[in-house]
Enzyme design. Structure first.
Site, PDB file in Angstrom:
ATOM      1  N   ASP A  19       1.085  -1.241   0.000  1.00  0.00           N
ATOM      2  CA  ASP A  19       0.005  -0.104  -0.012  1.00  0.00           C
ATOM      3  C   ASP A  19       0.730   1.196  -0.040  1.00  0.00           C
ATOM      4  OD1 ASP A  19      -2.419   1.375  -0.026  1.00  0.00           O
ATOM      5  OD2 ASP A  19      -2.546   1.135   2.165  1.00  0.00           O
ATOM      6  N   ASN A  67     -10.527  -2.753  -7.164  1.00  0.00           N
ATOM      7  CA  ASN A  67      -9.462  -1.890  -7.762  1.00  0.00           C
ATOM      8  C   ASN A  67     -10.134  -1.550  -9.187  1.00  0.00           C
ATOM      9  OD1 ASN A  67      -6.423  -3.092  -6.487  1.00  0.00           O
ATOM     10  ND2 ASN A  67      -7.623  -1.439  -5.790  1.00  0.00           N
TER      11      ASN A  67
END
Ligand code: FPP
Length: 252
Positions: A19, A67
């Site tokens: 991340d 996503n």
């Protein structure tokens, strides 16, 4: 005392939520994709370090089912990066005898990604010591639905006589199949959550969160995560092994 960690102090399976690419780029006035690009360099370094280590599996959360909701140009750029990564890394995977697996709804990926993944997965299927598992179009909830559907299909077709009764029987229907559960799950960039990643497989995983954004997560940060893991006591729901009292010496 030796400084070399024993086999059980080294995780056999490390999973990473990479991340912070977007924030890293934003803080530098760069487009988000620059963060992802830097992130891929890190992935390459990590994969190449697998061969000399006792880590058997490295599982990376490269693209989640959620996503797809990102701007289309970012999704497109991530797919391009995956293709570039696989084209470049293919030789290294062979050189270091690392097996590639794809976990997730691979069939929904664009053909250029799907086909390349399938080729490299097939080519490296014989390698036994290390594996790079890319979570692509992956989400734990989707995985449970897909496993349930596959079980229902097997029951209907007579391939399965009764529904799985044990976790060992059920887990074979997950994308991870025979793959061992992760021992250590790392998330970079200061967020303390699992974001639908390996929720069932990670039931007993040790979790490690660090502030460093993925593009800056270097070997020293990885070593810090491994050192933290080595200090943990894993009990899997049991109690700590009792320290047996020393029998009193017999009187002579
Ligand atoms: C999270 O950062 C990262 C991703 C959603 C994608 C990770 C993908 C790569 C590193 C590149 C492709 C992967 C491989 C294995 C070649 P973010 O964009 O959510 O960061 P932010 O939270 O700072 O916005």
């Amino acid at each position: 005392m030796s400084g070399v960690p024993s086999a059980e102090q080294v995780p056999a399976h490390v999973a990473i939520i990479m991340d912070g690419n977007g924030r890293w780029a934003g803080q530098r006035g760069l487009p988000r994709i620059e963060g992802h690009r830097r992130g891929v360099q890190n992935v390459r370094r990590l994969v190449e370090s697998l061969a000399g280590s006792s880590i058997r599996d490295l599982t990376l959360f490269a693209f989640s089912v959620e996503n797809w909701q990102r701007p289309p140009d970012e999704v497109e750029a991530l797919m391009d990066l995956l293709v570039q990564f696989l084209r470049r890394e293919r030789r290294q995977l062979h050189k270091h005898r690392i097996r590639l697996r794809g976990i997730g709804r691979i069939h929904e990926l664009p053909a250029r990604v799907r086909e390349l993944v399938a080729e490299v997965v097939a080519e490296t299927a014989g390698y036994r010591d290390h594996a790079l598992n890319l979570a692509l179009n992956y989400g734990s909830r989707a995985e449970v639905l897909d496993a349930t559907r596959a079980i229902a299909a097997d029951l209907a077709a007579g391939r399965l006589a009764v529904p799985p009764e044990t976790w060992e029987e059920y887990r074979r229907y997950l994308y991870t199949g025979e793959l061992a559960d992760p021992d250590l799950v790392i998330r970079t960039s200061g967020e303390w959550r699992l974001s639908n990643f390996l929720l069932l497989q990670g039931a007993y995983a040790e979790l490690y969160f660090c502030e460093v954004p993925w593009p800056e997560f270097g070997p020293e940060h990885f070593q810090a995560a491994l050192a933290s893991y080595a200090r943990r006591e894993r009990r899997f729901g049991r109690v700590r092994a009792p320290v047996l009292p020393v029998a009193p010496a017999e009187a002579v």
